[in-house]
Design an enzyme around this catalytic site. Structure first.
Site, mmCIF file in Angstrom:
data_model
loop_
_atom_site.group_PDB
_atom_site.id
_atom_site.type_symbol
_atom_site.label_atom_id
_atom_site.label_comp_id
_atom_site.label_asym_id
_atom_site.label_seq_id
_atom_site.Cartn_x
_atom_site.Cartn_y
_atom_site.Cartn_z
ATOM 1 N N LYS A 171 1.920 2.675 -2.691
ATOM 2 C CA LYS A 171 0.846 1.764 -2.240
ATOM 3 C C LYS A 171 1.137 1.239 -0.838
ATOM 4 O O LYS A 171 0.230 1.058 -0.020
ATOM 5 C CB LYS A 171 0.699 0.604 -3.236
ATOM 6 C CG LYS A 171 -0.369 -0.425 -2.842
ATOM 7 C CD LYS A 171 -1.739 0.190 -2.805
ATOM 8 C CE LYS A 171 -2.920 -0.701 -2.524
ATOM 9 N NZ LYS A 171 -2.818 -1.904 -1.819
ATOM 10 N N GLU A 178 -4.055 3.040 5.703
ATOM 11 C CA GLU A 178 -5.267 2.199 5.802
ATOM 12 C C GLU A 178 -5.298 1.469 7.157
ATOM 13 O O GLU A 178 -6.334 1.410 7.820
ATOM 14 C CB GLU A 178 -5.236 1.214 4.632
ATOM 15 C CG GLU A 178 -6.388 0.255 4.515
ATOM 16 C CD GLU A 178 -6.177 -0.680 3.307
ATOM 17 O OE1 GLU A 178 -6.183 -0.201 2.162
ATOM 18 O OE2 GLU A 178 -5.970 -1.896 3.511
HETATM 19 O O1 LIG Z 1 -6.043 -0.664 -1.121
HETATM 20 C C1 LIG Z 1 -6.594 -1.749 -1.136
HETATM 21 O O2 LIG Z 1 -7.446 -2.091 -1.957
HETATM 22 C C2 LIG Z 1 -6.210 -2.730 -0.078
HETATM 23 O O3 LIG Z 1 -5.145 -2.249 0.661
HETATM 24 C C3 LIG Z 1 -5.846 -4.052 -0.667
HETATM 25 O O4 LIG Z 1 -4.646 -3.912 -1.373
HETATM 26 C C4 LIG Z 1 -5.845 -5.193 0.317
HETATM 27 O O5 LIG Z 1 -7.060 -5.250 0.976
HETATM 28 C C5 LIG Z 1 -4.741 -5.112 1.293
HETATM 29 O O6 LIG Z 1 -3.561 -5.488 0.667
HETATM 30 C C6 LIG Z 1 -4.901 -5.989 2.505
HETATM 31 O O7 LIG Z 1 -3.748 -5.803 3.220
HETATM 32 P P1 LIG Z 1 -3.498 -6.441 4.618
HETATM 33 O O8 LIG Z 1 -3.688 -7.918 4.437
HETATM 34 O O9 LIG Z 1 -2.102 -6.111 4.965
HETATM 35 O O10 LIG Z 1 -4.518 -5.862 5.538
#
Ligand SMILES: O=C(O)[C@H](O)[C@@H](O)[C@H](O)[C@H](O)COP(=O)(O)O
Length: 298
Positions: A171, A178
């Site tokens: 993850k 991401e």
């Molecule tokens: O896959 C997901 O659904 C996202 O990644 C989710 O887990 C969340 O939006 C992030 O944790 C935000 O992460 P940041 O605050 O580091 O951008």
């Protein structure tokens, strides 16, 4: 199988409703008792303390944590494993650092509790309607809880990865990717926005999202937000980060590998929250000192 969820925030509550839809009996505890009525109207059973949740011996042996990563989750794991029985299952579905999960797995093992670290993706809508989950933990015991993932996730949306730690490791890397993808979208749209053609920006996102190489959920979300306000005038260009990008960059350094896109995306976020811009002030002043170049004064 009944599930006890600790942490009924945005993600926990939506996962709870998703499980309720699939016929599971779900109870939960959250410090915010303001959600009690809503949760119970939707079929859940709310407990106002961890002790009360654990006292109910009618409940099953699966506890699912959806808490902020770090101290809060780690402390809760300690409390849970002390209160659980041998053979019980503890799932951390939050965004914990994989090294924390490894330690939490050890704590659980000492008490005979099976610990699973589950990276959860897909946001709140995914939690409600079908999530994506990356799961680390005991392979044999996983079979007991596989039906939970069948229920909670979209088709082909869960993956048993390996031992404890591997779920959150994956993850973490997912989130690094991401960061890079979002940064690329942001930069591209910045160029288009400032460029010489007066594009309909929502139209651009729409065409990018239909048949193109870069079609994606993120592009769909980009279309939605640009449809609402193409100038984004009510939004500040400040991008917080909750840790996963940083951990990915740390992992890159640990392995002495190169991941410049992900790292640069992280640095762009850090720059966006630095209001003082002291470093830039130093550079502008030095440039002025050696070359007489103009400094913008407040
Ligand atoms: O896959 C997901 O659904 C996202 O990644 C989710 O887990 C969340 O939006 C992030 O944790 C935000 O992460 P940041 O605050 O580091 O951008």
């Amino acid at each position: 199988m009944d599930i006890r969820i600790i942490g009924l925030g945005k993600m926990g509550l939506n996962l709870a409703y998703n499980l309720l839809d699939h016929g599971y009996k779900v109870s939960g505890f959250d410090q915010n008792s303001g959600i009690k009525n809503e949760f119970e109207e939707n079929g859940g059973q709310f407990y106002s303390s961890f002790e009360a949740l654990m006292e109910d011996k009618e409940q099953s042996s699966v506890i699912w944590l959806m808490l902020p990563a770090g101290e809060i989750t780690n402390n809760q794991v300690s409390s849970c494993v002390q209160a659980m029985n041998q053979g019980d299952i503890l799932v951390d579905g939050g965004n914990s650092k994989f090294t924390d999960s490894q330690k939490n797995g050890e704590k659980a093992k000492e008490q005979g509790v099976y610990f699973f670290d589950v990276g959860t993706s897909g946001g709140t809508s995914g939690a409600r309607e079908g999530a994506c989950m990356m799961i680390g933990g005991d392979a044999e015991k996983f079979e007991e809880i596989r039906p939970l993932f069948e229920a909670l996730c979209v088709k082909d949306g869960y993956f048993y990865c390996g031992p404890v730690g591997s779920g959150h490791y994956l993850k973490m890397i997912h989130n690094g990717i991401e960061y890079g993808m979002m940064q690329a979208i942001g930069e591209g749209f910045n160029l288009i926005h400032h460029g010489e053609y007066d594009y309909d920006l929502a139209g651009v996102a729409k065409v990018f999202n239909n048949g193109s190489v870069i079609r994606s959920w993120l592009m769909g979300l980009t279309e939605d937000l640009l449809q609402e306000d193409p100038d984004l005038k009510d939004i500040e260009g400040v991008i917080p980060s909750s840790g996963e990008g940083k951990w990915t960059a740390e992992e890159m350094l640990r392995q002495e590998l190169s991941a410049p896109v992900i790292t640069q995306a992280l640095l762009a976020r850090y720059a966006s929250v630095d209001e003082e811009k002291y470093g830039e002030k130093v550079v502008a002043s030095l440039r002025n000192q050696f070359g007489g170049h103009e400094v913008s004064k407040k």
